[in-house]
Write an enzyme that holds these catalytic residues in place. Structure first.
Site, PDB file in Angstrom:
ATOM      1  N   ASN A   1       0.630  -0.984  -0.458  1.00 44.49           N
ATOM      2  CA  ASN A   1       0.243  -0.061   0.246  1.00 44.49           C
ATOM      3  C   ASN A   1       0.767   1.400  -0.152  1.00 44.49           C
ATOM      4  OD1 ASN A   1       0.653  -0.082   2.465  1.00 44.49           O
ATOM      5  ND2 ASN A   1      -1.053  -0.118   3.745  1.00 44.49           N
ATOM      6  N   LYS A   2       2.571   1.417  -0.054  1.00 49.36           N
ATOM      7  CA  LYS A   2       2.936   2.253  -0.209  1.00 49.36           C
ATOM      8  C   LYS A   2       2.975   3.106  -1.810  1.00 49.36           C
ATOM      9  CE  LYS A   2       4.314   1.829   4.715  1.00 49.36           C
ATOM     10  NZ  LYS A   2       3.893   0.805   4.670  1.00 49.36           N
ATOM     11  N   ASN A   3       3.881   4.429  -1.537  1.00 42.35           N
ATOM     12  CA  ASN A   3       4.022   5.210  -2.937  1.00 42.35           C
ATOM     13  C   ASN A   3       4.579   4.482  -4.444  1.00 42.35           C
ATOM     14  OD1 ASN A   3       3.020   6.653  -1.318  1.00 42.35           O
ATOM     15  ND2 ASN A   3       3.764   8.474  -1.682  1.00 42.35           N
TER      16      ASN A   3
END
Ligand SMILES: *Cc1c(COP(=O)(O)O)cnc(C)c1O
Length: 371
Positions: A176-178
Site C-alpha cells: 500500500n506504499k507509494n
C-alpha cells in the site's frame, strides 16, 4: 468500491519478474544490487541496503547503532506498530511521545525534548502522511543531546530531503506504499562503515553473499557478529526498479489529487468548521495518505459505515501504539491526549494514482452526506 490504496502494477513489472525467473537466479543477486544503487541515487545517497521490510530496516538501523538493553529510544505513539516493535526487538525501551497538534500529527519536538533522560540514545521520527517536518530544529536537538536521529520514512518515499534528517532512514515497499515490491524495505545510513554493517547483518552476519561466493568460486565464509535473515530477493528488486522509475509520476498524481481534495474539503468546512484536514506545514509531502478528522460531534465509525455503504473504503491511521493490548502492558498508565483524540476522530479517505476527479467528487459528497 473506491479503495483506500491500490498498487499500480502492469506489463513492465510482469516482464521484469519474468526476466528474473528466466535468469535462473531468484534470490538476492544482481537485481537487488542494481535496485540498491538506483534507489540510493534517487534519494541523494551514496549507497543503500535492501531488506525484506521496513520493520527489518528499522531493526537493523537501530542494531547497527548499537542500541540495546538499558537504552531508551523516543518515538511517536501515533504510528504503525512496526516503528515501536523495532525498538523492542533491540531490547531498548521505547519512550512514546504525543503529536504536535491535531492538524500536525507529527511527533512534538517540545515533548521529545522533555522526554530526554541520561539513558536516551535515539529519536525515531515518522513522516506521518508523507508530510515532512523542518529538519533543522531536529538536527539541532539531536546534536545538543548527542542522540541518533532515525527516520521511519515508510510514508515519504521519493520526497526531496527524505532520508537525510539524521543518521539512518528506513523505507517500506509494502503493497500500500507509494511504490511497492509487495514486501520489502531499504536502509540508508550516513556512515558508510555502519551501512556495510547493516549489509552483513541482513544475512546472518556472513561476510559474503551466496551470489558473491558463486562469482568468486569459493565456498568459504565467516560470521563476525549475530545477524538476521532480512534479505530481499531479485524478483522483488526487479519490481522495485520498475516502480522506482514511475515514482515521480505516482507522487505527482498524488499531489494533484490532494489539491483536489483540499479544494472540496475547504467547501465542506464552510458548514462543518471543526472538520480538520492535517496538512504539511513545510509544504513538502509524498501525500501517502489522506486522513481527515471528522467533526467532534460526528461518530467516526458511523461515518465510515455510511461511506462503506456508498462504495467507499476508508481506514484508520492509527490506533496509538500505547493503547494496544501488548504495548499497554509494557508502557502502563501512559496517556497521550492528542494522539488519542486524533485516533478517535481520524478517517483516512481513498488516495492512489488510479483515482479520478470524479472519484474525489464521489468521496467528498459521500462524506458530507455521512457527516
Ligand atoms: C508500512 C509501515 C511500516 C512497516 O513497513 P513494512 O515494510 O511492512 O515492515 C513501518 N512504519 C510505518 C509508518 C508504515 O506505514
Amino acid at each position: 468500491m473506491i479503495l483506500v490504496a491500490e498498487p499500480i502494477l502492469g506489463p513492465q513489472e510482469q516482464a521484469a519478474v519474468a526476466d528474473v525467473l528466466r535468469s535462473g537466479w531468484i534470490t538476492q543477486g544482481p537485481a537487488v544490487r542494481e535496485f540498491e544503487q538506483t534507489f540510493a541515487q534517487r534519494h541523494g545517497a551514496a549507497d543503500a541496503v535492501a531488506v525484506n521490510s521496513c520493520t527489518a530496516a528499522l531493526h537493523l538501523a537501530l542494531a547497527a547503532l548499537d542500541i540495546g538493553p538499558g537504552d531508551e529510544v523516543i518515538a511517536p505513539s501515533l504510528t504503525f506498530v512496526a516503528t515501536v516493535n523495532a525498538i523492542l526487538y533491540t531490547g531498548a525501551c521505547p519512550v512514546l511521545v504525543d503529536i504536535e497538534a491535531l492538524d500536525v500529527p507529527l511527533i512534538s519536538i517540545a515533548l521529545v525534548e522533555a522526554a530526554i533522560t541520561p539513558r536516551t540514545r535515539a529519536i525515531v521520527m515518522m513522516h506521518f502522511g508523507g508530510h515532512l517536518a523542518d529538519p533543522d530544529p531536529w538536527r539541532a536537538l539531536a546534536k545538543q543531546f548527542g542522540l541518533w536521529l532515525i527516520e521511519d520514512t515508510a510514508h515519504a518515499i521519493g520526497v526531496p530531503g527524505v532520508g537525510h534528517y539524521g543518521e539512518a532512514a528506513a523505507f517500506s515497499f509494502y503493497g500500500n506504499k507509494n511504490m511497492t515490491t509487495a514486501e520489502g524495505g531499504m536502509v540508508l545510513m550516513r556512515d558508510p562503515v555502519r551501512l556495510e554493517r547493516v549489509r552483513r547483518m541482513r544475512g546472518h552476519g556472513i561476510t559474503s553473499s551466496a551470489h558473491d561466493r558463486l562469482i568468486a568460486r569459493s565456498a568459504h565464509y565467516d560470521v563476525t557478529e549475530l545477524g538476521f535473515n532480512y534479505r530481499m530477493d531479485d524478483l522483488r528488486a526487479a519490481i522495485g526498479l520498475v516502480q522506482l522509475g514511475q515514482l515521480n509520476e505516482f507522487n505527482c498524481i498524488r499531489t494533484t489529487l490532494v489539491a483536489g481534495y483540499l479544494e472540496r474539503l475547504e467547501r465542506l468546512r464552510n458548514s462543518h468548521h471543526d472538520l480538520i484536514v492535517p496538512q504539511s506545514r513545510s509544504g513538502n509531502s509524498a501525500h501517502h495518505i489522506m486522513p481527515i478528522l471528522v467533526p467532534a460531534l460526528a461518530d467516526r465509525d458511523t461515518v465510515a459505515a455510511k461511506m462503506q455503504a456508498a462504495g467507499i473504503q476508508t481506514t484508520i491511521h492509527y490506533p496509538p501504539v500505547h493503547t494496544l493490548t501488548y504495548h499497554r502492558t509494557r508502557l502502563p498508565g501512559l496517556s497521550l491526549p492528542l494522539s488519542e483524540e486524533f485516533h478517535h476522530r481520524v478517517l483516512t479517505l481513498p488516495l492512489h494514482p488510479r483515482m479520478s476527479e470524479q472519484d474525489l467528487d464521489h468521496v467528498v459528497a459521500a462524506l458530507e452526506e455521512a457527516i
